[in-house]
Scaffold this active site. Structure first.
Site, short mmCIF file in Angstrom:
data_model
loop_
_atom_site.label_atom_id
_atom_site.label_comp_id
_atom_site.label_asym_id
_atom_site.label_seq_id
_atom_site.Cartn_x
_atom_site.Cartn_y
_atom_site.Cartn_z
N GLN A 14 86.28 87.58 101.41
CA GLN A 14 85.30 88.01 100.44
C GLN A 14 85.71 87.76 98.99
OE1 GLN A 14 84.71 92.00 102.77
NE2 GLN A 14 82.93 91.74 101.47
N HIS A 111 90.94 91.14 108.66
CA HIS A 111 89.67 91.60 108.11
C HIS A 111 88.61 90.54 108.39
CE1 HIS A 111 87.75 94.36 104.89
NE2 HIS A 111 86.78 93.64 105.44
N GLU A 156 88.11 97.81 110.56
CA GLU A 156 86.80 98.07 111.15
C GLU A 156 86.51 97.31 112.43
OE1 GLU A 156 84.39 99.32 107.09
OE2 GLU A 156 83.96 97.36 107.98
N GLU A 362 88.03 102.81 102.05
CA GLU A 362 86.90 102.20 101.34
C GLU A 362 85.88 103.30 101.05
OE1 GLU A 362 84.86 98.87 103.08
OE2 GLU A 362 86.73 97.87 103.65
N SER A 415 79.69 89.59 99.57
CA SER A 415 79.42 90.73 100.45
C SER A 415 78.78 90.29 101.77
CB SER A 415 78.54 91.77 99.74
OG SER A 415 78.53 92.98 100.44
N LYS A 422 74.80 91.79 96.08
CA LYS A 422 75.14 93.20 96.26
C LYS A 422 76.53 93.45 95.68
CE LYS A 422 75.05 96.71 99.93
NZ LYS A 422 75.06 96.91 101.41
#
Length: 462
Positions: A14, A111, A156, A362, A415, A422
């Site tokens: 990202q 990630h 995640e 986060e 994002s 965003k």
């Protein structure tokens, strides 16, 4: 809160850009976004070339920690496991810069940017990727272990597994419950293997897992709603946290799935590894809770808002639960509920259940912003962060062992399916004009919070 970690968070795909520089090979996201001709992270925030500036700004903003991820395809060149020394050199420079500025690295191994050479063999459906992850982890521990105290295996698991294999809005874009189960199992087994390598290698520090935490509330206290809440909790949280911390998949979840699906991929010897090699801490990424009611009718629908037009989201799993919206709550343009009490309640619940240190890894709000101005006056972000840090501090006051807070994100970045529109950053990045960095009002406010050790937060009961 003297030893509390205050910082921001990013992810390699990202923010880094440099998608094919210095020996980095293609990731699954590179291939997917290029093939679909979607907005991509080829350049992103150009952190690969600007990391010194970004870390210096973290220091100037009072932050004492930086949570970021390592890019597997930047470090490992192929399925044979050969190391890209230029990738190693980049992260060594980044880590050295963190230490130069007194910034504690909080490092995630994975990630979401799986190397495409592994996606070609089936991605997380290929059990061999588990051992490949363990090799990648060992390379990272060996090369960066003297510079890192806080390690995370995965960011995640629920989010990338469910979106990739069940909902189908992330690569590999599948809609298959059986494959979702296999991918979920392989990811949690790989996480345990990463912990095993860490423990057996005698590396310093701590290792944990970071979860996309969705505390579950019910519309009432009936038995039917309690069952729906348990189903939602198993779907959203328990298969990650129970497995990583307690070393066991939720038995009622496995029992239920076994009635309709094949669970022969679960191996006793691998369950023993999962049981033995559990994490030291958990990182919880909190954006919103889920308010649920019992399932009534209709087919499964899992629709996420990627456009910023309110009202597009819907979550319903047939015979399990339905998510509903609280009419008294405020929602973002992307249908995310703003509900700080969910963080307070969720932290207390997680600490009571797992009894390990917790980091809020986060927390933030994504909005459209005009960054052409001299300074973005993001009072809405300040209000959001104030209320959520207040929730964290309330939970600490009530006995939860919470040791850090990371704003998502350190600066504006790409994002995923929402592109660059965003924005979450404390620092504005002008993607149209040379990627110029400009601190937002929230950057300076956060500095004051950190300097005061949280004392300037407007406290209230939730």
């Amino acid at each position: 809160m003297d030893k509390f970690l205050w910082g921001g968070a990013t992810a390699s795909y990202q923010c880094e850009g440099a998608w094919d520089e210095d020996g980095k090979v293609e990731s699954m996201w590179d291939r997917y976004l290029h093939d679909e001709n979607l907005e991509n992270g080829d350049v992103a925030s150009d952190h690969y070339h600007r990391f010194e500036e970004d870390i210096r700004m973290m220091k100037e903003g009072g932050q004492n920690s930086y949570r970021f991820s390592l890019s597997w395809p930047r470090i490992i060149r192929n399925r044979e496991g050969d190391v890209n020394e230029k990738g190693i050199a980049f992260y060594k420079k980044l880590l050295a810069t963190c230490h130069e500025y007194g910034i504690e690295p909080f490092v995630t191994l994975y990630h979401w940017d799986l190397p495409q050479y592994w996606e070609d063999t089936g991605g997380w459906l290929d059990h061999g990727v588990c051992d490949a992850f363990a090799h990648f982890a060992k390379v990272c521990f060996d090369n960066f272990g003297d510079q890192v105290t806080y390690w995370t295996t995965f960011n995640e698991p629920k989010w990338f597994v469910v979106n990739g294999y069940f909902i189908g809005n992330y690569p590999p874009c599948l809609h298959d419950v059986q494959k979702t189960m296999i991918a979920a199992y392989n990811v949690m087994y790989a996480s345990a293997l990463g912990v095993k390598v860490f423990r057996e290698g005698g590396y310093k520090g701590e290792i944990g897992v970071v979860h996309s935490y969705t505390p579950i509330d019910g519309v009432d206290d009936t038995i039917e709603t309690q069952i729906a809440m348990r189903n939602a909790d198993n779907y959203s949280n328990n298969w990650v946290l129970d497995t990583a911390v307690l070393g066991e998949f939720p038995i009622d979840l496995i029992t239920r799935l076994s009635k309709d699906y094949d669970i022969s991929f679960i191996k006793a010897e691998e369950l023993r590894i999962i049981k033995k090699f559990t994490v030291d801490y958990i990182g919880l990424n909190y954006y919103a809770r889920a308010l649920v009611k019992p399932y009534t009718t209709g087919e499964t629908q899992l629709i996420f808002n990627h456009t910023g037009k309110k009202g597009e989201s819907k979550i319903l799993i047939k015979n399990w639960f339905e998510q509903v919206k609280d009419p008294n709550s405020e929602f973002t343009q992307w249908d995310t509920e703003i509900y700080p009490k969910g963080l307070q309640d969720g932290l207390l619940k997680a600490y009571k259940k797992y009894n390990v240190p917790i980091y809020v890894t986060e927390n933030g709000v994504g909005v459209r912003e005009d960054v052409s101005v001299d300074q973005v006056n993001d009072d809405y972000r300040i209000s959001f962060m104030n209320d959520h840090i207040n929730a964290l501090m309330n939970a600490r006051d009530m006995g939860a062992d919470i040791r850090g807070y990371y704003a998502w994100s350190s600066f504006d970045l790409y994002s995923w399916k929402n592109g660059h529109e965003k924005r979450y950053g404390l620092v504005a990045v002008d993607f149209k004009n040379g990627l110029v960095r400009k601190p937002k009002a929230s950057y300076y406010w956060f500095k004051d919070v950190i300097t005061s050790k949280g004392e300037i937060i407007k406290r209230r009961e939730l």
